[in-house]
Design a protein around this motif. Structure first.
Motif, PDB file in Angstrom:
ATOM      1  N   ALA A  43      -2.293  -0.964   3.946  1.00  0.00           N
ATOM      2  CA  ALA A  43      -2.315  -1.419   2.550  1.00  0.00           C
ATOM      3  C   ALA A  43      -0.896  -1.468   1.999  1.00  0.00           C
ATOM      4  O   ALA A  43      -0.064  -0.617   2.294  1.00  0.00           O
ATOM      5  N   GLY A  44      -0.623  -2.483   1.193  1.00  0.00           N
ATOM      6  CA  GLY A  44       0.672  -2.604   0.534  1.00  0.00           C
ATOM      7  C   GLY A  44       1.532  -3.725   1.055  1.00  0.00           C
ATOM      8  O   GLY A  44       2.147  -4.462   0.271  1.00  0.00           O
ATOM      9  N   LEU A  45       1.599  -3.886   2.371  1.00  0.00           N
ATOM     10  CA  LEU A  45       2.489  -4.901   2.938  1.00  0.00           C
ATOM     11  C   LEU A  45       1.972  -6.313   2.640  1.00  0.00           C
ATOM     12  O   LEU A  45       2.740  -7.172   2.201  1.00  0.00           O
ATOM     13  N   THR A  46       0.708  -6.545   2.880  1.00  0.00           N
ATOM     14  CA  THR A  46       0.154  -7.886   2.631  1.00  0.00           C
ATOM     15  C   THR A  46       0.307  -8.282   1.172  1.00  0.00           C
ATOM     16  O   THR A  46       0.703  -9.413   0.842  1.00  0.00           O
ATOM     17  N   GLU A  47       0.012  -7.326   0.276  1.00  0.00           N
ATOM     18  CA  GLU A  47       0.147  -7.602  -1.152  1.00  0.00           C
ATOM     19  C   GLU A  47       1.592  -7.879  -1.531  1.00  0.00           C
ATOM     20  O   GLU A  47       1.883  -8.750  -2.370  1.00  0.00           O
ATOM     21  N   THR A  48       2.531  -7.155  -0.886  1.00  0.00           N
ATOM     22  CA  THR A  48       3.954  -7.366  -1.171  1.00  0.00           C
ATOM     23  C   THR A  48       4.405  -8.760  -0.746  1.00  0.00           C
ATOM     24  O   THR A  48       5.120  -9.461  -1.479  1.00  0.00           O
ATOM     25  N   LEU A  49       4.010  -9.166   0.458  1.00  0.00           N
ATOM     26  CA  LEU A  49       4.403 -10.486   0.955  1.00  0.00           C
ATOM     27  C   LEU A  49       3.772 -11.596   0.123  1.00  0.00           C
ATOM     28  O   LEU A  49       4.408 -12.631  -0.134  1.00  0.00           O
ATOM     29  N   ASP A  62      10.474  -9.375   8.656  1.00  0.00           N
ATOM     30  CA  ASP A  62       9.071  -9.147   8.331  1.00  0.00           C
ATOM     31  C   ASP A  62       8.389  -8.498   9.532  1.00  0.00           C
ATOM     32  O   ASP A  62       8.100  -9.167  10.526  1.00  0.00           O
ATOM     33  N   THR A  63       8.183  -7.183   9.491  1.00  0.00           N
ATOM     34  CA  THR A  63       7.466  -6.455  10.534  1.00  0.00           C
ATOM     35  C   THR A  63       6.418  -5.560   9.877  1.00  0.00           C
ATOM     36  O   THR A  63       6.286  -5.533   8.650  1.00  0.00           O
ATOM     37  N   ALA A  67       9.997  -5.003   5.533  1.00  0.00           N
ATOM     38  CA  ALA A  67      10.076  -6.388   5.058  1.00  0.00           C
ATOM     39  C   ALA A  67      11.296  -6.503   4.149  1.00  0.00           C
ATOM     40  O   ALA A  67      11.466  -5.705   3.228  1.00  0.00           O
ATOM     41  N   VAL A  68      12.163  -7.485   4.425  1.00  0.00           N
ATOM     42  CA  VAL A  68      13.354  -7.741   3.613  1.00  0.00           C
ATOM     43  C   VAL A  68      13.202  -9.140   3.004  1.00  0.00           C
ATOM     44  O   VAL A  68      13.030 -10.129   3.730  1.00  0.00           O
ATOM     45  N   LEU A  69      13.265  -9.199   1.691  1.00  0.00           N
ATOM     46  CA  LEU A  69      13.036 -10.433   0.947  1.00  0.00           C
ATOM     47  C   LEU A  69      14.285 -10.766   0.141  1.00  0.00           C
ATOM     48  O   LEU A  69      14.935  -9.870  -0.392  1.00  0.00           O
ATOM     49  N   GLU A  83       9.664  -0.680   2.926  1.00  0.00           N
ATOM     50  CA  GLU A  83       9.650   0.089   4.171  1.00  0.00           C
ATOM     51  C   GLU A  83       8.467   1.053   4.171  1.00  0.00           C
ATOM     52  O   GLU A  83       8.154   1.677   3.152  1.00  0.00           O
ATOM     53  N   ARG A  84       7.839   1.156   5.327  1.00  0.00           N
ATOM     54  CA  ARG A  84       6.780   2.149   5.508  1.00  0.00           C
ATOM     55  C   ARG A  84       7.305   3.294   6.370  1.00  0.00           C
ATOM     56  O   ARG A  84       7.815   3.080   7.466  1.00  0.00           O
ATOM     57  N   HIS A  85       7.160   4.499   5.859  1.00  0.00           N
ATOM     58  CA  HIS A  85       7.543   5.702   6.586  1.00  0.00           C
ATOM     59  C   HIS A  85       6.287   6.496   6.938  1.00  0.00           C
ATOM     60  O   HIS A  85       5.167   6.061   6.667  1.00  0.00           O
ATOM     61  N   THR A  86       6.470   7.631   7.537  1.00  0.00           N
ATOM     62  CA  THR A  86       5.319   8.415   7.987  1.00  0.00           C
ATOM     63  C   THR A  86       4.410   8.814   6.837  1.00  0.00           C
ATOM     64  O   THR A  86       3.193   8.711   6.924  1.00  0.00           O
ATOM     65  N   GLU A  87       5.010   9.227   5.731  1.00  0.00           N
ATOM     66  CA  GLU A  87       4.226   9.791   4.632  1.00  0.00           C
ATOM     67  C   GLU A  87       4.374   9.012   3.323  1.00  0.00           C
ATOM     68  O   GLU A  87       3.701   9.321   2.345  1.00  0.00           O
ATOM     69  N   PHE A  88       5.212   8.006   3.317  1.00  0.00           N
ATOM     70  CA  PHE A  88       5.447   7.296   2.067  1.00  0.00           C
ATOM     71  C   PHE A  88       5.901   5.863   2.322  1.00  0.00           C
ATOM     72  O   PHE A  88       6.274   5.492   3.449  1.00  0.00           O
ATOM     73  N   ILE A  89       5.869   5.068   1.247  1.00  0.00           N
ATOM     74  CA  ILE A  89       6.402   3.701   1.229  1.00  0.00           C
ATOM     75  C   ILE A  89       7.582   3.688   0.270  1.00  0.00           C
ATOM     76  O   ILE A  89       7.502   4.244  -0.836  1.00  0.00           O
ATOM     77  N   SER A  90       8.688   3.082   0.682  1.00  0.00           N
ATOM     78  CA  SER A  90       9.861   2.973  -0.188  1.00  0.00           C
ATOM     79  C   SER A  90      10.110   1.510  -0.524  1.00  0.00           C
ATOM     80  O   SER A  90       9.950   0.620   0.320  1.00  0.00           O
ATOM     81  N   ILE A  91      10.490   1.273  -1.772  1.00  0.00           N
ATOM     82  CA  ILE A  91      10.832  -0.068  -2.257  1.00  0.00           C
ATOM     83  C   ILE A  91      12.225  -0.007  -2.856  1.00  0.00           C
ATOM     84  O   ILE A  91      12.504   0.848  -3.719  1.00  0.00           O
TER      85      ILE A  91
END
Length: 431
Positions: A43-49, A62-63, A67-69, A83-91
């Motif tokens: 969850a999160g990546l598809t919505e971001t793209l 885009d992996t 994802a770099v935009l 970016e997706r990390h083990t325990e969190f997502i960073s923007i």
């Protein structure tokens, strides 16, 4: 030679997640979303793209993990990194100062797109400004953005970084928009170097927040462990007054229950405390990489952060040791009680063996009496048969053969039967 299956991914991983270039007179917005482990990790990546496509951002990278935009020309480009990390997502959003307001709107929209992924953990703003000519006189520089509530002088941070190449200001407190604000003064012309510096500051801000996730758990488990320690003390006192097997069974059941509770508590705390310690280690490493130099009258960033972070990590370590000591005490008491039960069983077994031995001795003596009586009875019947035989002989011969033979045969018959019975008994015992 055939390449290992992870050869390419290992090389790619060594160069993944590069820092974004940050030119001067730019603003960097950073946000961290803590992932909800019960939800889908994709969850999160598809919505971001999808959002990026609607806003006209181009996909530079885009992996599944990154994802770099990018949008805009070379001089006024805005770059977003997810970016997706083990325990969190960073923007992270890098934009010129002229796009400050749109950048805030983009961040709000991106965070809304992450609602299915988790919950917001932290937000930070980094203003990268051109260093004035009087950078060597930091007291003349602008103070950090005003904060909501009292801003004690002791909370202000102003330091030189990287051999006085940069000057950083912050208070490490939230403003009215829940942002922690940093202001960085630097010389133009080194966007890659400034980008790496800002990346370190983002990681410091992110991981120091994540390290404090253990605080609520510390409070809850601290009270729980104190209660369990009290129960262990009570059981230790009761174990000294054990009177019977029922008391032993009751105490052993209580110890088993406490052991299960301590194991459950320890497994609950293990991941969170280990993660906090790992995050604290990353924060310490990033702080060392800043190469701080103190400015008179202000705190260093490392001092302001470690003053709160280190006690928290020590508390985590202390509570882990307390849980381990509680488990060891329960184990010792259980072993002691089991040893006492084993000794009691050994004493009972010894009494049973003594009773069996006494019964065996009684049976042996009774058997000897029976054997003696059996010899007498057999001898009686054997002599009776001899008497009938001798009387018949006497009838025929008309002599005193009966009296003479009976005197010699009675002892001989008795001894023969006795010897035969003894031999049979010894043979039976050997088998």
């Amino acid at each position: 030679m055939q390449h290992h299956p992870v050869f390419d991914s290992a090389v790619a991983e060594a160069h993944s997640r590069p820092a974004l270039d940050v030119p001067v007179d730019h603003v960097v917005l950073s946000a961290v979303v803590l992932i909800d482990e019960t939800k889908d990790r994709t969850a999160g990546l598809t919505e971001t793209l999808t959002w990026a496509d609607s806003q006209g951002f181009e996909h530079q990278r885009d992996t599944e993990q990154e994802a770099v935009l990018r949008r805009g020309s070379e001089t006024d480009a805005a770059v977003i990194k997810w970016e997706r990390h083990t325990e969190f997502i960073s923007i992270t959003i890098v934009a010129p100062l002229a796009l400050r307001e749109p950048a805030h709107q983009w961040l709000d929209q991106l965070l809304s797109a992450q609602q299915d992924a988790g919950s917001l953990m932290s937000k930070a703003v980094f203003e990268v400004l051109t260093a004035p000519d009087n950078l060597s006189a930091p007291d003349q520089l602008q103070q950090p953005v005003a904060l909501v509530g009292p801003d004690a002088p002791s909370s202000r941070v102003k330091i030189w970084l990287n051999d006085r190449a940069h000057l950083l200001q912050t208070s490490l407190q939230h403003d009215d928009q829940r942002f922690v604000r940093y202001r960085l003064y630097t010389a133009p012309g080194q966007p890659d170097r400034v980008g790496r510096l800002v990346q370190r500051l983002i990681e410091i801000e992110t991981y120091r927040r994540l390290a404090f996730l253990s605080v609520p758990l510390l409070r809850d488990l601290g009270a729980r462990i104190a209660q369990l320690d009290g129960e262990i003390d009570q059981i230790a006192q009761q174990s000294q007054k054990v009177a019977n097997a029922e008391d032993e069974a009751r105490i052993l059941e209580a110890l088993t229950r406490l052991s299960a509770q301590l194991q459950s508590t320890g497994s609950t705390a293990a991941f969170r405390f280990s993660a906090s310690q790992a995050y604290a280690t990353i924060v310490s490493e990033r702080l060392d990489e800043l190469r701080e130099e103190r400015i008179s009258g202000f705190q260093r960033l490392s001092v302001a952060i470690q003053r709160r972070l280190r006690p928290n990590i020590r508390s985590c370590h202390a509570l882990e040791q307390r849980i381990d000591r509680g488990a060891q005490r329960v184990s010792y008491l259980t072993d002691l009680l089991r040893t006492r039960v084993d000794l009691t069983l050994q004493e009972q077994n010894a009494e049973v063996l003594k009773s069996i031995d006494r019964r065996t001795q009684d049976q042996y003596r009774l058997q000897k009496v029976v054997e003696t009586l059996s010899v007498a009875a057999i001898s009686y019947y054997a002599i009776s048969l001899v008497i009938y035989f001798l009387r018949g002989v006497e009838e025929v011969s008309a002599t005193r053969f009966y009296e003479m033979s009976l005197v010699g045969l009675v002892p001989a018959i008795f001894m023969t039967i006795f010897i035969v019975s003894r031999l049979l008994r010894k043979k039976h015992l050997r088998h």
